[in-house]
Design a protein around this motif. Structure first.
Motif, PDB file in Angstrom:
ATOM      1  N   ILE A   1       0.830  -1.209   0.000  1.00 14.50           N
ATOM      2  CA  ILE A   1       0.000   0.000   0.000  1.00 14.50           C
ATOM      3  C   ILE A   1       0.861   1.254   0.000  1.00 14.50           C
ATOM      4  N   ALA A   2       1.878   1.298   0.870  1.00 14.50           N
ATOM      5  CA  ALA A   2       2.750   2.479   0.940  1.00 14.50           C
ATOM      6  C   ALA A   2       3.518   2.676  -0.362  1.00 14.50           C
ATOM      7  N   VAL A   3       4.034   1.585  -0.926  1.00 11.48           N
ATOM      8  CA  VAL A   3       4.796   1.680  -2.180  1.00 11.48           C
ATOM      9  C   VAL A   3       3.888   2.141  -3.313  1.00 11.48           C
ATOM     10  N   LEU A   4       2.717   1.533  -3.443  1.00 14.73           N
ATOM     11  CA  LEU A   4       1.818   1.884  -4.541  1.00 14.73           C
ATOM     12  C   LEU A   4       1.276   3.302  -4.398  1.00 14.73           C
ATOM     13  N   ASP A   5       0.992   3.723  -3.189  1.00 15.20           N
ATOM     14  CA  ASP A   5       0.552   5.101  -2.957  1.00 15.20           C
ATOM     15  C   ASP A   5       1.622   6.083  -3.431  1.00 15.20           C
TER      16      ASP A   5
ATOM     17  N   LEU B   1      -2.896  11.720  -9.723  1.00 14.86           N
ATOM     18  CA  LEU B   1      -3.697  10.597  -9.235  1.00 14.86           C
ATOM     19  C   LEU B   1      -3.243  10.228  -7.836  1.00 14.86           C
ATOM     20  N   GLU B   2      -4.173   9.626  -7.063  1.00  5.67           N
ATOM     21  CA  GLU B   2      -3.799   9.164  -5.739  1.00  5.67           C
ATOM     22  C   GLU B   2      -4.625   7.942  -5.351  1.00  5.67           C
TER      23      GLU B   2
ATOM     24  N   TRP C   1      -9.197   4.854  -5.929  1.00  8.47           N
ATOM     25  CA  TRP C   1      -8.210   5.828  -6.404  1.00  8.47           C
ATOM     26  C   TRP C   1      -9.005   6.997  -6.977  1.00  8.47           C
ATOM     27  N   GLN C   2      -8.357   8.112  -7.101  1.00  2.89           N
ATOM     28  CA  GLN C   2      -9.042   9.273  -7.661  1.00  2.89           C
ATOM     29  C   GLN C   2      -8.048  10.226  -8.309  1.00  2.89           C
ATOM     30  N   THR C   3      -8.596  11.115  -9.125  1.00  2.44           N
ATOM     31  CA  THR C   3      -7.779  12.188  -9.677  1.00  2.44           C
ATOM     32  C   THR C   3      -7.653  13.279  -8.622  1.00  2.44           C
ATOM     33  N   THR C   4      -6.610  14.057  -8.731  1.00  2.00           N
ATOM     34  CA  THR C   4      -6.410  15.193  -7.834  1.00  2.00           C
ATOM     35  C   THR C   4      -6.678  16.472  -8.624  1.00  2.00           C
ATOM     36  N   ASP C   5      -6.532  17.588  -7.995  1.00  3.99           N
ATOM     37  CA  ASP C   5      -6.700  18.868  -8.695  1.00  3.99           C
ATOM     38  C   ASP C   5      -5.404  19.348  -9.332  1.00  3.99           C
TER      39      ASP C   5
END
Length: 175
Positions: A52-56, A67-68, A98-102
């Protein structure tokens, strides 16, 4: 050393975000492995941080912070590895995990952000259950603009674990 990779899906819209590897390796200033070809987001777990930490971190870096990952609820789907690459585990996450950021796509601020040239939206409706492995890959390459044997990473990709994992994922998503 473990390596973790992830595919970002939106099953409701039948789409997948696919990063395309940059031509030049930003760390070694030579042609990158699988240069110009489709990839998964991800990388090495140098600190035993876990997937999780690596992929984040990798999603954020490789998408240039556009993306995040917002949920640790990701799905494991494939393991491979060899003496050169080490252990590689592959996951996928469907939106809203996951989602897009601004943040807009920008020039890379460092080598980690320069690993990917762009991110392409792939239409999953283009993949059918009855397609051969080569048909699945050719459709992926067509949709990502990488169906060109002259690309510098073509041969690397053709013989890579990445190709095999894309086949496994696309076969599982095909309708």
């Amino acid at each position: 050393m473990a390596k973790y990779y992830i595919a970002l899906l939106n099953e409701s819209t039948q789409q997948m975000l696919v990063p395309i590897k940059t031509v030049f390796n930003p760390f070694y200033n030579h042609i990158a492995f699988c240069a110009g070809m489709p990839q998964f987001f991800g990388g090495s777990d140098n600190d035993d941080a876990g997937p999780i930490a690596v992929l984040d971190r990798e999603i954020s870096e490789e998408s240039r912070h556009t993306l995040e990952l917002v949920s640790p609820q990701i799905t494991y789907f494939f393991h491979t590895g060899n003496v050169y690459a080490g252990s590689m585990d592959f996951y996928y996450a469907d939106q809203p995990k996951w989602q897009t950021t601004d943040t807009p796509w920008q020039q890379p601020a460092n080598g980690a952000e320069a690993e990917m040239d762009r991110i392409v939206t792939v239409e999953l409706s283009g993949f059918r259950i009855n397609m051969t492995d080569d048909d699945l890959i050719n459709e992926l390459l067509r949709q990502t603009g990488c169906l060109n044997p002259q690309l510098p990473g073509w041969n690397d990709f053709s013989n890579s674990a990445t190709r095999s994992v894309f086949i496994a994922l696309l076969r599982g998503l095909a309708r």
